[in-house]
Design an enzyme around this catalytic site. Structure first.
Site: not given
Length: 272
Positions: A15, A37, A101-102, A158, A162
């Site tokens: 996403r 990927e 952003g992990t 969230h 998640k």
């Protein structure tokens, strides 16, 4: 040909991956260098546009990160800690800005990022939004102004997909509160309450995690004392805020030397 910075996106099918791709394609400040990927994914070897349900873009989804990173000035990923650490070494080899952003990164993972950051810029943050980073600063200042008569609780919500808790953003907020009070979060962290836990310990910083539906991200920092409460809140309603922040970080890092940076640096809010 273009002189705009070329950005590679890791985890194209996710996403956040798809949101990042769309945001880069719509930007007039950067171009899309390529996407990756994992090996064996059914997108690998196919045109990215077709995979995303549109027309061909002329960009083939790759399972060779180094090949893609070599064509990029920046790499953005919101993936898993293990993948992020592996990619950090490859970004350092390519001398590309690595925007991370992990969430769910351990101390050992962060040590490996610091090692890679000796060779190239890395911007790492549990949350890439402007609003959240302002909330972090506010949390630090309020915590510094209030004594331990005020209990601190970080409450986050969230979507049900998640996999980590507390969220990376919640931990950022907890760290800010601890810093404001002049203590180490590891010494005062209180999370995972269940059963007969006993009374809350004075000075602890608590965490509560909610998972459900399609909640993008909600974070409250509660300061509760006898007779009054202060609540600092940030609500995210659109995942694009994180994509825009990540791209801002990738562009900001273009003229920076090797080092481990965060979004406070990007936004000019760092107090260092």
């Amino acid at each position: 040909m273009t002189d705009l910075p070329a950005i590679a996106i890791v985890g194209a099918s996710g996403r956040m991956g798809q949101m990042l791709i769309k945001t880069v394609l719509e930007s007039d400040a950067c171009t899309l260098a390529g996407v990756t990927e994992r090996t064996g994914h059914d997108w690998v070897g196919r045109d990215l546009g077709a995979c995303m349900g549109g027309g061909d873009l002329g960009i083939v989804v790759s399972d060779d990160p180094l090949e893609v990173f070599a064509k990029a000035q920046a790499v953005i990923e919101f993936t898993s800690p293990a993948a992020t650490v592996a990619h950090a070494a490859l970004c350092a080899q390519a001398r590309a800005v690595h925007v991370v952003g992990t969430t769910g990164m351990t101390d050992a993972d962060m040590d490996k990022l610091r090692a890679a950051a000796r060779h190239a810029p890395i911007v790492q943050a549990g949350n890439m939004s402007l609003g959240v980073n302002l909330l972090v600063q506010l949390t630090k200042k309020v915590a510094a102004a209030l004594d331990e008569d005020f209990d601190i609780e970080v409450i986050e919500a969230h979507h049900h997909h998640k996999v980590d808790a507390p969220s990376g953003t919640a931990l950022m907020l907890g760290e800010a509160a601890a810093e404001g009070r002049g203590v180490a979060l590891a010494d005062v962290r209180d999370s995972g309450r269940d059963g007969i836990t006993g009374a809350r310990k004075r000075g602890d910083i608590g965490f509560t995690a909610i998972r459900g539906g399609d909640i993008v991200g909600e974070h409250d920092v509660l300061f509760a004392a006898a007779g009054e409460r202060i609540v600092l809140r940030h609500l995210a309603t659109d995942r694009s805020i994180f994509a825009r922040g990540a791209i801002k970080a990738a562009l900001w890092g273009q003229d920076k030397g090797p080092g481990l940076y965060n979004m406070l640096d990007v936004l000019g809010l760092s107090e260092d």
